[in-house]
Design a protein around this motif. Sequence first.
Motif, PDB file in Angstrom:
ATOM      1  N   ALA A 105       0.843  -1.210   0.000  1.00 59.93           N
ATOM      2  CA  ALA A 105       0.000   0.000   0.000  1.00 59.93           C
ATOM      3  C   ALA A 105       0.875   1.257   0.000  1.00 59.93           C
ATOM      4  N   ILE A 106       1.958   1.233   0.767  1.00 59.74           N
ATOM      5  CA  ILE A 106       2.862   2.401   0.779  1.00 59.74           C
ATOM      6  C   ILE A 106       3.522   2.539  -0.594  1.00 59.74           C
ATOM      7  N   ILE A 107       3.914   1.412  -1.145  1.00 61.05           N
ATOM      8  CA  ILE A 107       4.586   1.477  -2.455  1.00 61.05           C
ATOM      9  C   ILE A 107       3.616   2.008  -3.518  1.00 61.05           C
ATOM     10  N   ARG A 108       2.362   1.581  -3.442  1.00 59.00           N
ATOM     11  CA  ARG A 108       1.363   2.122  -4.389  1.00 59.00           C
ATOM     12  C   ARG A 108       1.274   3.650  -4.239  1.00 59.00           C
ATOM     13  N   ALA A 109       1.260   4.138  -3.010  1.00 59.60           N
ATOM     14  CA  ALA A 109       1.181   5.593  -2.796  1.00 59.60           C
ATOM     15  C   ALA A 109       2.424   6.286  -3.357  1.00 59.60           C
ATOM     16  N   LYS A 110       3.566   5.635  -3.233  1.00 59.11           N
ATOM     17  CA  LYS A 110       4.801   6.215  -3.780  1.00 59.11           C
ATOM     18  C   LYS A 110       4.756   6.226  -5.309  1.00 59.11           C
ATOM     19  N   VAL A 111       4.215   5.155  -5.878  1.00 60.09           N
ATOM     20  CA  VAL A 111       4.089   5.098  -7.348  1.00 60.09           C
ATOM     21  C   VAL A 111       3.230   6.286  -7.815  1.00 60.09           C
ATOM     22  N   GLU A 112       2.126   6.511  -7.111  1.00 64.66           N
ATOM     23  CA  GLU A 112       1.231   7.611  -7.508  1.00 64.66           C
ATOM     24  C   GLU A 112       1.927   8.964  -7.365  1.00 64.66           C
ATOM     25  N   ALA A 113       2.695   9.116  -6.272  1.00 63.70           N
ATOM     26  CA  ALA A 113       3.406  10.388  -6.063  1.00 63.70           C
ATOM     27  C   ALA A 113       4.471  10.590  -7.147  1.00 63.70           C
ATOM     28  N   ALA A 114       5.177   9.532  -7.489  1.00 63.70           N
ATOM     29  CA  ALA A 114       6.231   9.636  -8.498  1.00 63.70           C
ATOM     30  C   ALA A 114       5.644   9.984  -9.865  1.00 63.70           C
ATOM     31  N   ILE A 122      10.749   2.441 -11.741  1.00 67.81           N
ATOM     32  CA  ILE A 122      11.179   1.043 -11.816  1.00 67.81           C
ATOM     33  C   ILE A 122      10.587   0.377 -10.582  1.00 67.81           C
ATOM     34  N   LEU A 123       9.579  -0.438 -10.798  1.00 72.97           N
ATOM     35  CA  LEU A 123       8.852  -1.063  -9.685  1.00 72.97           C
ATOM     36  C   LEU A 123       9.402  -2.478  -9.459  1.00 72.97           C
ATOM     37  N   CYS A 124       9.940  -2.690  -8.267  1.00 74.86           N
ATOM     38  CA  CYS A 124      10.577  -3.979  -7.967  1.00 74.86           C
ATOM     39  C   CYS A 124       9.584  -4.956  -7.347  1.00 74.86           C
ATOM     40  N   CYS A 125       9.785  -6.205  -7.657  1.00 74.96           N
ATOM     41  CA  CYS A 125       8.998  -7.275  -7.040  1.00 74.96           C
ATOM     42  C   CYS A 125       9.911  -8.490  -6.912  1.00 74.96           C
ATOM     43  N   GLY A 126       9.527  -9.420  -6.085  1.00 76.22           N
ATOM     44  CA  GLY A 126      10.363 -10.618  -5.958  1.00 76.22           C
ATOM     45  C   GLY A 126      10.035 -11.383  -4.694  1.00 76.22           C
ATOM     46  N   GLU A 127      10.220 -12.679  -4.780  1.00 78.31           N
ATOM     47  CA  GLU A 127       9.832 -13.569  -3.681  1.00 78.31           C
ATOM     48  C   GLU A 127      11.031 -13.925  -2.802  1.00 78.31           C
ATOM     49  N   SER A 128      10.745 -14.386  -1.601  1.00 77.49           N
ATOM     50  CA  SER A 128      11.793 -14.888  -0.701  1.00 77.49           C
ATOM     51  C   SER A 128      12.112 -16.339  -1.084  1.00 77.49           C
ATOM     52  N   ASP A 129      13.182 -16.876  -0.496  1.00 77.86           N
ATOM     53  CA  ASP A 129      13.519 -18.281  -0.773  1.00 77.86           C
ATOM     54  C   ASP A 129      12.423 -19.211  -0.242  1.00 77.86           C
ATOM     55  N   LYS A 130      11.856 -18.842   0.905  1.00 81.00           N
ATOM     56  CA  LYS A 130      10.791 -19.696   1.483  1.00 81.00           C
ATOM     57  C   LYS A 130       9.588 -19.774   0.546  1.00 81.00           C
ATOM     58  N   THR A 131       9.211 -18.614  -0.001  1.00 78.50           N
ATOM     59  CA  THR A 131       8.064 -18.576  -0.919  1.00 78.50           C
ATOM     60  C   THR A 131       8.355 -19.405  -2.163  1.00 78.50           C
ATOM     61  N   ALA A 147      -0.882  -5.221  -6.214  1.00 79.85           N
ATOM     62  CA  ALA A 147      -1.151  -4.408  -5.021  1.00 79.85           C
ATOM     63  C   ALA A 147      -0.292  -3.145  -4.977  1.00 79.85           C
ATOM     64  N   SER A 148       0.736  -3.070  -5.805  1.00 76.97           N
ATOM     65  CA  SER A 148       1.615  -1.895  -5.784  1.00 76.97           C
ATOM     66  C   SER A 148       1.313  -0.917  -6.915  1.00 76.97           C
ATOM     67  N   LEU A 149       0.452  -1.330  -7.835  1.00 80.95           N
ATOM     68  CA  LEU A 149       0.135  -0.456  -8.974  1.00 80.95           C
ATOM     69  C   LEU A 149      -1.132   0.350  -8.695  1.00 80.95           C
ATOM     70  N   PRO A 150      -1.270   1.526  -9.321  1.00 85.55           N
ATOM     71  CA  PRO A 150      -2.472   2.320  -9.105  1.00 85.55           C
ATOM     72  C   PRO A 150      -3.731   1.560  -9.523  1.00 85.55           C
ATOM     73  N   VAL A 151      -4.852   1.971  -8.967  1.00 89.12           N
ATOM     74  CA  VAL A 151      -6.130   1.299  -9.255  1.00 89.12           C
ATOM     75  C   VAL A 151      -6.914   2.146 -10.261  1.00 89.12           C
ATOM     76  N   GLY A 152      -7.634   1.472 -11.135  1.00 90.72           N
ATOM     77  CA  GLY A 152      -8.511   2.194 -12.073  1.00 90.72           C
ATOM     78  C   GLY A 152      -7.885   2.271 -13.447  1.00 90.72           C
ATOM     79  N   HIS A 153      -8.747   2.216 -14.451  1.00 87.74           N
ATOM     80  CA  HIS A 153      -8.307   2.114 -15.837  1.00 87.74           C
ATOM     81  C   HIS A 153      -7.402   3.285 -16.250  1.00 87.74           C
TER      82      HIS A 153
END
Length: 257
Positions: A105-114, A122-131, A147-153
């Motif tokens: 949710a914070i990252i989504r807000a940062k994306v919108e601000a940017a 450059i939006l990063c994503c990635g899983e842990s070794d456990k996942t 969940a990190s991208l803005p909502v709405g078309h």
Amino acid sequence: MPQRPYIVGNWKMHGTRAMLSEARAIDRAAQRHMKVEVAIAPPYTLIHPVHREAEQIGVGAQDCHHEDGGAHTGDISAVMVADAGAKFVILGHSERRQNHGESDAIIRAKVEAALAAGLRIILCCGESDKTREAGKAVSFVKRQLKASLPVGHEALAAASERLTIAYEPIWAIGTGNSATVEDIAEMHREIRTLLVELFGEEQGAEVRILYGGSVKPENAGQILSAPEVGGALVGGASLTVDSFMSIALAAAEADEG
Ligand code: PEP
């Protein structure tokens, strides 16, 4: 139109003014490799000096706050990094998520601000070794991205034009162990499918997907030749012109096929 490979250096918390000579050398070398888009994200303190001298490379920030200004001691807003000369910002890096408790949710807000500040992202994503070991890497990464991208078309359409995704498995960052080419190809294919779902066929195909996690001159050629890999986000190996530009060269060769 196919885009040039994008090679981005994340300098993390490395670099005083003494590193400006390295940035200059990267900039000069990038002028000889115009088939590749080269950029660096130095620490905040070097954004303006690198921006002032760079003729070819893109300059970006490694993070920004989601508000434009206010009582946030020690934080820097998207407006401020843009004012310092940054043209893009890395958001959602796993070190921010882990060390600073950043949620989607914070990252989504940062994306919108940017986006509002006119920056590319450059939006990063990635899983842990456990996942990954639990066989949930793909579903985790897709959920994280959505969940990190803005909502709405409309917001999504606007975001897609300035968006790059960086797939960075957490266990591969700074460890010397990159993901296998097969795993990278699978994840990038899945991310592409999601981007097409979110942005439509045309725009979804345009968004570059970078791989990050222990990319170095020795493995860059193989990784950058994998399907749907549009470049690399490079940490440790971006700190010297020799290793960083060897990766850029590998990207140019991989692109030529
Ligand atoms: C990174 O921090 O984004 C990264 C990929 O680091 P490294 O290349 O050092 O693994």
